[in-house]
Design an enzyme around this catalytic site. Sequence first.
Site, PDB file in Angstrom:
ATOM      1  CE  LYS A 144      -4.403  -1.395   0.580  1.00  0.00           C
ATOM      2  NZ  LYS A 144      -5.539  -0.910  -0.240  1.00  0.00           N
ATOM      3  CG  ASP A 222      -9.838  -1.758  -6.310  1.00  0.00           C
ATOM      4  OD1 ASP A 222     -10.997  -2.152  -6.499  1.00  0.00           O
ATOM      5  OD2 ASP A 222      -9.246  -1.937  -5.224  1.00  0.00           O
ATOM      6  CE  LYS A 245     -12.778  -3.710  -3.710  1.00  0.00           C
ATOM      7  NZ  LYS A 245     -11.448  -3.898  -4.273  1.00  0.00           N
TER       8      LYS A 245
HETATM    9 MG   LIG Z   1      -7.216  -1.518  -4.424  1.00  0.00          MG
END
Ligand SMILES: [Mg+2]
Length: 343
Positions: A144, A222, A245
Amino acid sequence: MRFDPFSLSLTRPLGTANGPIESREGFLVRVSANDDGEQVTGLGEATPLPGWTESLADCRAALERGDPDATTPAARHGYSLARADAEARETDVRLCARLAAEHGVGPSADAVPVNATVGDDTPTETADAVREMVESGFDVVKIKVGAREPEADRARLRAARDAAPDAELRADANGAWGRETAAEMLDAAAELDYAYVEQPLPADDLTGLAELRGCGVGVAVDETLASHAVAAVLDADAADVLVLKPMALGGPDRTLDAAQTARDAGVEAIVTTTIDGVVARLGALHVAAAIPDVPACGLATGSLLADDLAPDPAPIREGAMSVPDGPGLAGDALQALSHPGDS
Ligand SMILES: [Mg+2]
């Protein structure tokens, strides 16, 4: 169909663009089918995520009305997963095998490669965490980035690479950078042989994302998919990799459609959870297992929850998550959820 509310605490609050989340609230969905006089129960999970799906109230309302649609993806996910689980049980096959057959792909896989995730920390701590993940068997690690100054993140990317010279490394900026910084950071990531950088720019900057491609490291989207259709992202040439997702896309069927559309356009698709309970995590695992040669997916999120709907029957070994044996989501492993009154 019946549905029952649940609340699952996280082991520690998770920072997101929409503020920290401390627990995941949703609904366990059950549908019944009649297989030669024998009652078959299919399980689904509707766990809305703020910023990605409808609200908890809208999810509940859609489940109550029994008409979840594209505007209530989490509710639709719960219903669609429960129906698919019931159908797979009726025909005595694993859910992934049924999904693969329905989508004309296959055979489905027995295990799916998964990535580990390393959060924001100093370069030394980042390197230690990456080393620990690799030693525990992961060959793909996601770092991250975006919470620190670019110079500090560059040092972290380098420290992670030094700690894991042979691993596949990815970075996820969660939309933190502007175009200039993103271009510099992607150059740095390319030099360090990162596979891709996820969401280097804010969700809506499709033009900017398209311009970042081709610099030696992949561009993954994303957050963009929370507000833009897969077709729009592909039309804009905005990504090398789509992060799909199932909870946000409205179910396993919609996710496999999206994966197929992406792959037809030469774009990779990976599957991730939305930090869900075990039913939705297993659903995402089966979806991923139905995508041919799927790259490592973001399914290893069970450890972020302090409690769960049931024990997790899909262990991770050597960086891969095994698809449970038996029909549907997990054979008999989730029995207690199918027949809540029995125990
Ligand atoms: Mg992501």
